[in-house]
Design a protein around this motif. Structure first.
Motif, mmCIF file in Angstrom:
data_model
loop_
_atom_site.group_PDB
_atom_site.id
_atom_site.type_symbol
_atom_site.label_atom_id
_atom_site.label_comp_id
_atom_site.label_asym_id
_atom_site.label_seq_id
_atom_site.Cartn_x
_atom_site.Cartn_y
_atom_site.Cartn_z
ATOM 1 N N LYS A 65 45.812 41.380 48.614
ATOM 2 C CA LYS A 65 45.467 40.906 47.267
ATOM 3 C C LYS A 65 44.779 39.548 47.322
ATOM 4 O O LYS A 65 43.821 39.291 46.601
ATOM 5 C CB LYS A 65 46.707 40.822 46.393
ATOM 6 C CG LYS A 65 46.383 40.296 44.996
ATOM 7 C CD LYS A 65 47.571 40.295 44.116
ATOM 8 C CE LYS A 65 47.363 39.706 42.752
ATOM 9 N NZ LYS A 65 46.057 39.579 42.239
ATOM 10 N N GLU A 66 45.248 38.672 48.198
ATOM 11 C CA GLU A 66 44.710 37.313 48.261
ATOM 12 C C GLU A 66 43.316 37.247 48.888
ATOM 13 O O GLU A 66 42.467 36.482 48.445
ATOM 14 C CB GLU A 66 45.672 36.416 49.050
ATOM 15 C CG GLU A 66 45.259 34.970 49.048
ATOM 16 C CD GLU A 66 46.302 34.065 49.691
ATOM 17 O OE1 GLU A 66 45.933 32.941 50.043
ATOM 18 O OE2 GLU A 66 47.470 34.492 49.838
ATOM 19 N N TYR A 67 43.069 38.042 49.925
ATOM 20 C CA TYR A 67 41.844 37.893 50.709
ATOM 21 C C TYR A 67 40.808 39.001 50.520
ATOM 22 O O TYR A 67 39.691 38.872 50.995
ATOM 23 C CB TYR A 67 42.184 37.788 52.194
ATOM 24 C CG TYR A 67 43.008 36.571 52.528
ATOM 25 C CD1 TYR A 67 42.445 35.302 52.478
ATOM 26 C CD2 TYR A 67 44.350 36.688 52.869
ATOM 27 C CE1 TYR A 67 43.195 34.180 52.772
ATOM 28 C CE2 TYR A 67 45.105 35.571 53.171
ATOM 29 C CZ TYR A 67 44.522 34.319 53.130
ATOM 30 O OH TYR A 67 45.272 33.208 53.411
ATOM 31 N N CYS A 68 41.159 40.101 49.872
ATOM 32 C CA CYS A 68 40.242 41.238 49.768
ATOM 33 C C CYS A 68 39.877 41.519 48.309
ATOM 34 O O CYS A 68 40.704 41.345 47.416
ATOM 35 C CB CYS A 68 40.872 42.484 50.376
ATOM 36 S SG CYS A 68 41.280 42.281 52.114
ATOM 37 N N ASN A 69 38.662 41.964 48.107
ATOM 38 C CA ASN A 69 38.161 42.313 46.778
ATOM 39 C C ASN A 69 37.556 43.704 46.797
ATOM 40 O O ASN A 69 37.289 44.261 47.869
ATOM 41 C CB ASN A 69 37.100 41.304 46.323
ATOM 42 C CG ASN A 69 37.644 39.919 46.172
ATOM 43 O OD1 ASN A 69 38.652 39.715 45.513
ATOM 44 N ND2 ASN A 69 36.999 38.944 46.802
ATOM 45 N N LYS A 70 37.313 44.229 45.611
ATOM 46 C CA LYS A 70 36.672 45.530 45.481
ATOM 47 C C LYS A 70 35.350 45.523 46.269
ATOM 48 O O LYS A 70 34.560 44.589 46.174
ATOM 49 C CB LYS A 70 36.391 45.828 44.009
ATOM 50 C CG LYS A 70 35.672 47.117 43.762
ATOM 51 C CD LYS A 70 35.416 47.314 42.284
ATOM 52 C CE LYS A 70 34.590 48.549 42.053
ATOM 53 N NZ LYS A 70 34.310 48.746 40.627
ATOM 54 N N GLY A 71 35.137 46.576 47.078
ATOM 55 C CA GLY A 71 33.913 46.703 47.851
ATOM 56 C C GLY A 71 33.991 46.138 49.255
ATOM 57 O O GLY A 71 33.118 46.415 50.089
ATOM 58 N N ASP A 72 35.022 45.347 49.562
ATOM 59 C CA ASP A 72 35.180 44.794 50.907
ATOM 60 C C ASP A 72 35.518 45.921 51.883
ATOM 61 O O ASP A 72 36.229 46.863 51.551
ATOM 62 C CB ASP A 72 36.291 43.758 50.963
ATOM 63 C CG ASP A 72 35.907 42.451 50.308
ATOM 64 O OD1 ASP A 72 34.716 42.274 49.971
ATOM 65 O OD2 ASP A 72 36.812 41.602 50.132
ATOM 66 N N VAL A 73 35.038 45.780 53.113
ATOM 67 C CA VAL A 73 35.360 46.744 54.164
ATOM 68 C C VAL A 73 36.638 46.285 54.845
ATOM 69 O O VAL A 73 36.745 45.132 55.299
ATOM 70 C CB VAL A 73 34.225 46.851 55.204
ATOM 71 C CG1 VAL A 73 34.634 47.791 56.333
ATOM 72 C CG2 VAL A 73 32.953 47.335 54.538
ATOM 73 N N ILE A 74 37.645 47.163 54.888
ATOM 74 C CA ILE A 74 38.890 46.869 55.593
ATOM 75 C C ILE A 74 39.236 48.058 56.472
ATOM 76 O O ILE A 74 38.738 49.160 56.279
ATOM 77 C CB ILE A 74 40.060 46.544 54.640
ATOM 78 C CG1 ILE A 74 40.419 47.746 53.773
ATOM 79 C CG2 ILE A 74 39.742 45.335 53.785
ATOM 80 C CD1 ILE A 74 41.728 47.547 53.028
ATOM 81 N N ALA A 75 40.091 47.802 57.442
ATOM 82 C CA ALA A 75 40.584 48.854 58.324
ATOM 83 C C ALA A 75 42.095 48.940 58.189
ATOM 84 O O ALA A 75 42.768 47.914 58.059
ATOM 85 C CB ALA A 75 40.192 48.589 59.773
ATOM 86 N N VAL A 76 42.619 50.142 58.205
ATOM 87 C CA VAL A 76 44.057 50.385 58.089
ATOM 88 C C VAL A 76 44.486 51.249 59.264
ATOM 89 O O VAL A 76 43.829 52.243 59.589
ATOM 90 C CB VAL A 76 44.389 51.112 56.752
ATOM 91 C CG1 VAL A 76 45.867 51.435 56.662
ATOM 92 C CG2 VAL A 76 43.950 50.281 55.563
ATOM 93 N N ARG A 77 45.575 50.860 59.918
ATOM 94 C CA ARG A 77 46.103 51.663 61.025
ATOM 95 C C ARG A 77 47.448 52.226 60.618
ATOM 96 O O ARG A 77 48.288 51.585 60.059
ATOM 97 C CB ARG A 77 46.292 50.838 62.281
ATOM 98 C CG ARG A 77 46.811 51.692 63.441
ATOM 99 C CD ARG A 77 46.941 50.916 64.678
ATOM 100 N NE ARG A 77 48.190 50.147 64.560
ATOM 101 C CZ ARG A 77 48.711 49.473 65.549
ATOM 102 N NH1 ARG A 77 48.099 49.416 66.680
ATOM 103 N NH2 ARG A 77 49.827 48.810 65.388
#
Length: 74
Positions: free
Chosen positions: A62-74
């Motif tokens: 919530k603090e560091y990511c916004n809509k449209g950001d690319v993230i990876a989940v394991r």
């Protein structure tokens, strides 16, 4: 035996953290993951994967990511 998967995609909406009655924090996010190959119509398809994040991971997202950001989940 343990199976693992790593998904990399874009956040579909802004992450929101909810606090449960027992005090634990939870966030439900949706990742848009584009397939690496084209279909019969010569287009890339996208899969929408729902993920549940708990505790500090939910807060950091919530603090560091916004809509449209690319993230990876394991």
């Amino acid at each position: 035996m343990l199976n693992q998967v790593v998904l990399a995609g874009r956040l579909v909406r802004e992450p929101e953290v909810k606090v449960l009655e027992n005090g634990k924090e939870v966030s439900n996010i949706c990742l848009a993951v584009q397939r690496p190959f084209k279909n019969d119509k010569d287009e890339y398809e996208t899969d929408f994967i729902d993920c549940t994040l708990w505790g500090n991971v939910a807060n950091a997202t919530k603090e560091y990511c916004n809509k449209g950001d690319v993230i990876a989940v394991r």
